[in-house]
Design a protein around this motif. Sequence first.
Motif, PDB file in Angstrom:
ATOM      1  N   TYR A 184       0.862  -1.177   0.000  1.00 50.36           N
ATOM      2  CA  TYR A 184       0.000   0.000   0.000  1.00 50.36           C
ATOM      3  C   TYR A 184       0.904   1.235   0.000  1.00 50.36           C
ATOM      4  O   TYR A 184       1.957   1.238   0.641  1.00 50.36           O
ATOM      5  CB  TYR A 184      -0.914   0.017   1.219  1.00 50.36           C
ATOM      6  CG  TYR A 184      -1.921  -1.116   1.241  1.00 50.36           C
ATOM      7  CD1 TYR A 184      -3.247  -0.905   0.883  1.00 50.36           C
ATOM      8  CD2 TYR A 184      -1.538  -2.408   1.617  1.00 50.36           C
ATOM      9  CE1 TYR A 184      -4.169  -1.947   0.893  1.00 50.36           C
ATOM     10  CE2 TYR A 184      -2.448  -3.456   1.621  1.00 50.36           C
ATOM     11  CZ  TYR A 184      -3.756  -3.215   1.262  1.00 50.36           C
ATOM     12  OH  TYR A 184      -4.667  -4.253   1.277  1.00 50.36           O
ATOM     13  N   GLU A 185       0.479   2.272  -0.720  1.00 49.18           N
ATOM     14  CA  GLU A 185       1.314   3.468  -0.828  1.00 49.18           C
ATOM     15  C   GLU A 185       0.607   4.694  -0.279  1.00 49.18           C
ATOM     16  O   GLU A 185      -0.542   4.979  -0.628  1.00 49.18           O
ATOM     17  CB  GLU A 185       1.703   3.721  -2.288  1.00 49.18           C
ATOM     18  CG  GLU A 185       2.631   4.923  -2.445  1.00 49.18           C
ATOM     19  CD  GLU A 185       3.152   5.063  -3.859  1.00 49.18           C
ATOM     20  OE1 GLU A 185       3.137   6.208  -4.379  1.00 49.18           O
ATOM     21  OE2 GLU A 185       3.556   4.042  -4.452  1.00 49.18           O
ATOM     22  N   CYS A 186       1.319   5.395   0.606  1.00 41.80           N
ATOM     23  CA  CYS A 186       0.870   6.702   1.093  1.00 41.80           C
ATOM     24  C   CYS A 186       1.430   7.743   0.127  1.00 41.80           C
ATOM     25  O   CYS A 186       2.648   7.846  -0.052  1.00 41.80           O
ATOM     26  CB  CYS A 186       1.394   6.922   2.509  1.00 41.80           C
ATOM     27  SG  CYS A 186       1.042   8.561   3.187  1.00 41.80           S
ATOM     28  N   GLN A 187       0.547   8.511  -0.520  1.00 39.39           N
ATOM     29  CA  GLN A 187       0.968   9.408  -1.595  1.00 39.39           C
ATOM     30  C   GLN A 187       0.531  10.850  -1.307  1.00 39.39           C
ATOM     31  O   GLN A 187      -0.571  11.098  -0.836  1.00 39.39           O
ATOM     32  CB  GLN A 187       0.379   8.933  -2.924  1.00 39.39           C
ATOM     33  CG  GLN A 187       0.959   9.615  -4.140  1.00 39.39           C
ATOM     34  CD  GLN A 187       0.420   9.019  -5.432  1.00 39.39           C
ATOM     35  OE1 GLN A 187      -0.540   9.542  -6.006  1.00 39.39           O
ATOM     36  NE2 GLN A 187       1.008   7.918  -5.886  1.00 39.39           N
ATOM     37  N   VAL A 188       1.427  11.787  -1.623  1.00 45.21           N
ATOM     38  CA  VAL A 188       1.151  13.214  -1.450  1.00 45.21           C
ATOM     39  C   VAL A 188       1.003  13.850  -2.826  1.00 45.21           C
ATOM     40  O   VAL A 188       1.816  13.607  -3.737  1.00 45.21           O
ATOM     41  CB  VAL A 188       2.274  13.910  -0.655  1.00 45.21           C
ATOM     42  CG1 VAL A 188       1.997  15.419  -0.551  1.00 45.21           C
ATOM     43  CG2 VAL A 188       2.383  13.305   0.738  1.00 45.21           C
ATOM     44  N   GLY A 189      -0.042  14.693  -2.988  1.00 47.67           N
ATOM     45  CA  GLY A 189      -0.374  15.274  -4.286  1.00 47.67           C
ATOM     46  C   GLY A 189       0.498  16.438  -4.671  1.00 47.67           C
ATOM     47  O   GLY A 189      -0.009  17.543  -4.924  1.00 47.67           O
TER      48      GLY A 189
END
Length: 284
Positions: free
Chosen positions: A133-138
């Motif tokens: 799972y990936e925690c992503q910042v826009g």
Amino acid sequence: MVLFEELVLTATIVTIFASSGLSRPKSDESNGLQEISEDLDLEPMIINRGPFFDKSASKNVTALVDKTSYLNCKVRNLGNRTVSWIRHRDLHLLTVGRMTYTSDQRFTSIHNPLTEDWTLQIRYPQRRDSGVYECQVGTTPPIGIPMHLSVVEPVTTLLGGPEMYINKGSTMNLTCIVRHSPEPPPTISWTHNSQEINYDSPRGGVSVITEKGDITVSYLLVQRARSSDSGKYTCSPSNANPKTLIVHVLNGEHPAAMQHGGQLRLEYPLSAWFLSVFVALVGL
């Protein structure tokens, strides 16, 4: 004589400075330089590097089947950017900000505005939920940090089952093994005919030894077994499935299999010898 030479040397230095145009800075200029220096000390230049991840959080999380699991992501200097969670298996967008973007309502994004933590909560996880799972910042381009979730189901094994035969007067040794648990079970309870075993009963000679670790083993020892010790024994780890076996305490009977001091032996050694030879031949 020495004083005269010092005066001559001083006059010469002054003359050199004057001819080269060098002079001590004026008082106002000196004060200005000092103020600039103080300003630089008090207000150093701050570079805004944008959002970045605190990598101290664990990237590998192990969860139990049906036990709520959490993946934690700490984002510093987020500003007005948005944090999302993505499942790598199918590139499915799970959450954006605090909103869930999947029909699977087991996934929830948790964030406290007073912290920098963005947590993906997974309720009732199953083994199929294991993966990255990936925690992503826009940002532009987006930045992300992957985390691996392992959903395991502890397995309980009770050696000698489903039925065990022992001689009257011998020591009964029931061995319960718990594997694939992310942490040792806090407790392991034993029951006899659905009643919790009392290790301080007047009967005496009943004890339990538990060794915790990656593989946890619990031994139930019953000395001087008697007919009343026959029945159903269940090992119940607090974080795994229970396991049961039936014990028969024999008084002179001769079943096909017997156990002495916790060791199982066959009543027909010749048959056992033929069986061992057959297994050896098959393995060739």
